[in-house]
Design a protein around this motif. Structure first.
Motif, short mmCIF file in Angstrom:
data_model
loop_
_atom_site.label_atom_id
_atom_site.label_comp_id
_atom_site.label_asym_id
_atom_site.label_seq_id
_atom_site.Cartn_x
_atom_site.Cartn_y
_atom_site.Cartn_z
N ASN A 199 38.72 -48.36 28.48
CA ASN A 199 37.59 -48.09 27.59
C ASN A 199 36.39 -48.84 28.15
OD1 ASN A 199 38.73 -46.75 24.90
ND2 ASN A 199 40.21 -48.27 25.63
N SER A 200 35.35 -48.10 28.57
CA SER A 200 34.22 -48.78 29.19
C SER A 200 32.90 -48.35 28.56
CB SER A 200 34.17 -48.49 30.70
OG SER A 200 33.87 -47.13 30.95
N LEU A 201 31.97 -49.28 28.52
CA LEU A 201 30.61 -49.03 28.07
C LEU A 201 29.68 -49.43 29.21
CD1 LEU A 201 28.80 -48.22 25.63
CD2 LEU A 201 28.69 -50.65 25.05
N SER A 202 28.82 -48.49 29.62
CA SER A 202 27.95 -48.77 30.76
C SER A 202 26.52 -48.38 30.44
CB SER A 202 28.43 -48.02 32.01
OG SER A 202 28.44 -46.63 31.79
N ALA A 203 25.59 -49.04 31.10
CA ALA A 203 24.16 -48.76 30.92
C ALA A 203 23.47 -48.86 32.27
CB ALA A 203 23.53 -49.74 29.94
N GLY A 204 22.50 -47.98 32.49
CA GLY A 204 21.78 -47.98 33.76
C GLY A 204 20.65 -46.98 33.77
N ILE A 205 20.20 -46.63 34.95
CA ILE A 205 19.11 -45.68 35.08
C ILE A 205 19.47 -44.63 36.13
CG2 ILE A 205 17.28 -47.31 34.42
CD1 ILE A 205 16.65 -47.61 37.42
N ARG A 206 18.87 -43.47 36.00
CA ARG A 206 18.97 -42.45 37.03
C ARG A 206 17.56 -41.98 37.41
NH1 ARG A 206 21.33 -39.36 32.55
NH2 ARG A 206 20.03 -37.53 32.06
N TYR A 207 17.37 -41.74 38.68
CA TYR A 207 16.06 -41.37 39.23
C TYR A 207 16.13 -39.94 39.72
CZ TYR A 207 11.84 -41.40 42.10
OH TYR A 207 10.62 -41.11 42.64
N THR A 208 15.22 -39.10 39.25
CA THR A 208 15.16 -37.70 39.63
C THR A 208 14.21 -37.50 40.80
OG1 THR A 208 15.59 -37.04 37.35
CG2 THR A 208 14.68 -35.36 38.80
N PHE A 209 14.69 -36.80 41.83
CA PHE A 209 13.87 -36.56 43.02
C PHE A 209 12.97 -35.34 42.82
CE2 PHE A 209 17.72 -38.72 44.41
CZ PHE A 209 17.17 -39.81 45.06
N SER B 155 12.48 -23.16 39.04
CA SER B 155 13.20 -24.14 39.85
C SER B 155 14.69 -23.99 39.61
CB SER B 155 12.76 -25.55 39.48
OG SER B 155 13.55 -26.50 40.13
N PHE B 156 15.49 -24.21 40.66
CA PHE B 156 16.93 -24.18 40.52
C PHE B 156 17.44 -25.46 39.84
CE2 PHE B 156 16.71 -21.00 43.96
CZ PHE B 156 17.46 -20.01 43.39
N GLY B 157 16.72 -26.54 39.90
CA GLY B 157 17.14 -27.80 39.32
C GLY B 157 16.66 -28.97 40.16
N ASP B 158 17.17 -30.16 39.82
CA ASP B 158 16.72 -31.38 40.48
C ASP B 158 17.90 -32.22 40.92
OD1 ASP B 158 13.80 -31.10 40.05
OD2 ASP B 158 14.36 -31.25 37.94
N MET B 159 17.76 -32.91 42.03
CA MET B 159 18.72 -33.90 42.47
C MET B 159 18.38 -35.25 41.83
SD MET B 159 20.81 -32.31 44.45
CE MET B 159 21.68 -33.71 45.18
N TYR B 160 19.41 -36.06 41.60
CA TYR B 160 19.17 -37.39 41.03
C TYR B 160 20.19 -38.38 41.58
CZ TYR B 160 23.02 -36.31 37.81
OH TYR B 160 24.24 -35.98 37.28
N ALA B 161 19.87 -39.65 41.46
CA ALA B 161 20.78 -40.73 41.84
C ALA B 161 20.57 -41.87 40.86
CB ALA B 161 20.51 -41.20 43.27
N GLY B 162 21.58 -42.73 40.72
CA GLY B 162 21.44 -43.81 39.76
C GLY B 162 22.48 -44.89 39.93
N ILE B 163 22.37 -45.89 39.06
CA ILE B 163 23.28 -47.04 39.07
C ILE B 163 23.48 -47.51 37.63
CG2 ILE B 163 21.38 -48.68 39.46
CD1 ILE B 163 23.37 -50.35 41.11
N ARG B 164 24.70 -47.95 37.33
CA ARG B 164 25.02 -48.49 36.00
C ARG B 164 25.82 -49.79 36.16
NH1 ARG B 164 27.42 -43.41 35.56
NH2 ARG B 164 26.20 -41.79 34.49
N GLY B 165 25.62 -50.70 35.23
CA GLY B 165 26.51 -51.83 35.06
C GLY B 165 27.49 -51.50 33.95
#
Length: 233
Positions: free
Chosen positions: A223-233, A38-48
């Motif tokens: 200076n930022s701290l963020s947390a979230g998820i990313r979804y791989t297609f 595989s060449f790789g995967d696309m992903y998308a996500g969101i963080r607060g």
């Protein structure tokens, strides 16, 4: 002759298409073509995000003479960002991120007499668009760099003279470190620290009779701290 050319074509095609397919022989010497790379995967996500901004306002008159300066240290803002990207088959990852740093507001009241007061409100709000590159280290840790544009809106309102607002478009750079953990085959938890810097621009307030006060905001350090998820297609 045709059979020989066909056999040569079958043998060399996987070599040119590495990353798409491979081939192997079975017990009878026949070639089996399969696509297991595989060449790789696309992903998308969101963080607060929770950001702590540092900057300084310098106030000057129309002759560019500095009147005073005011420092803003680790002012907290709550924001959010969304991103879409590509994960290669090695340890590299790239994405495009659109984010909202947050909004900071501060008011001040000066009492000249019991019935004569001056109320001033200062607002600073920031959006950004950034391209990021990450390299995955061990145990879920990663490091990265980012470059893009910050859109900084500042405004000053007062009850004595007319206020003003302006939007500054500034180059923005960032360095990041983080940690990610797979929750399942498709979903990954992402925790990131980022240090970013951009320019806040200038804002003029007309005081009448050809005079004005210029507010120079200068460089803003985030200076930022963020947390979230990313979804791989």
């Amino acid at each position: 002759m045709k059979n020989f050319l066909l056999l040569v074509l079958i043998c060399i095609t996987p070599g040119f298409a590495y990353g798409v397919g491979s081939y192997s022989k079975d017990l009878y010497g026949d070639l089996n073509i399969r696509t297991n790379h595989s060449f790789g995967d696309m992903y998308a996500g969101i963080r607060g995000s929770l950001s702590f901004l540092n900057w300084q306002n310098k106030y000057k008159d129309e002759m560019d003479v500095q009147l005073e300066a005011e420092s803003f240290n680790f002012k907290s803002m709550v924001g959010v960002n969304v991103f879409v990207g590509y994960q290669s088959i090695d340890k590299w990852r790239t994405d495009l991120e659109f984010g909202y740093v947050g909004k900071y507001s501060e008011g001040e009241t000066e009492y000249y007499t019991e019935y004569n007061t001056e109320k001033t409100k200062f607002d600073l709000e920031t959006f950004y668009l950034m391209a990021n590159g990450y390299y995955d280290l061990k145990n879920g840790l990663y490091a990265g760099l980012g470059a893009g544009l910050a859109f900084v809106n500042t405004s000053i309102d007062t009850n004595v003279i007319a206020g003003n607002s302006a939007t500054k478009v500034s180059p923005m750079g960032a360095i990041m470190v983080g940690w990610s953990h797979k929750l399942d085959e498709k979903v990954t938890f992402d925790l990131r620290y980022r240090f970013a810097a951009f320019h806040g621009g200038n804002l003029n307030i007309d005081t009448g009779a050809g005079t004005y006060i210029k507010t120079e905001i200068g460089f803003i350090k985030d200076n930022s701290l963020s947390a979230g998820i990313r979804y791989t297609f």
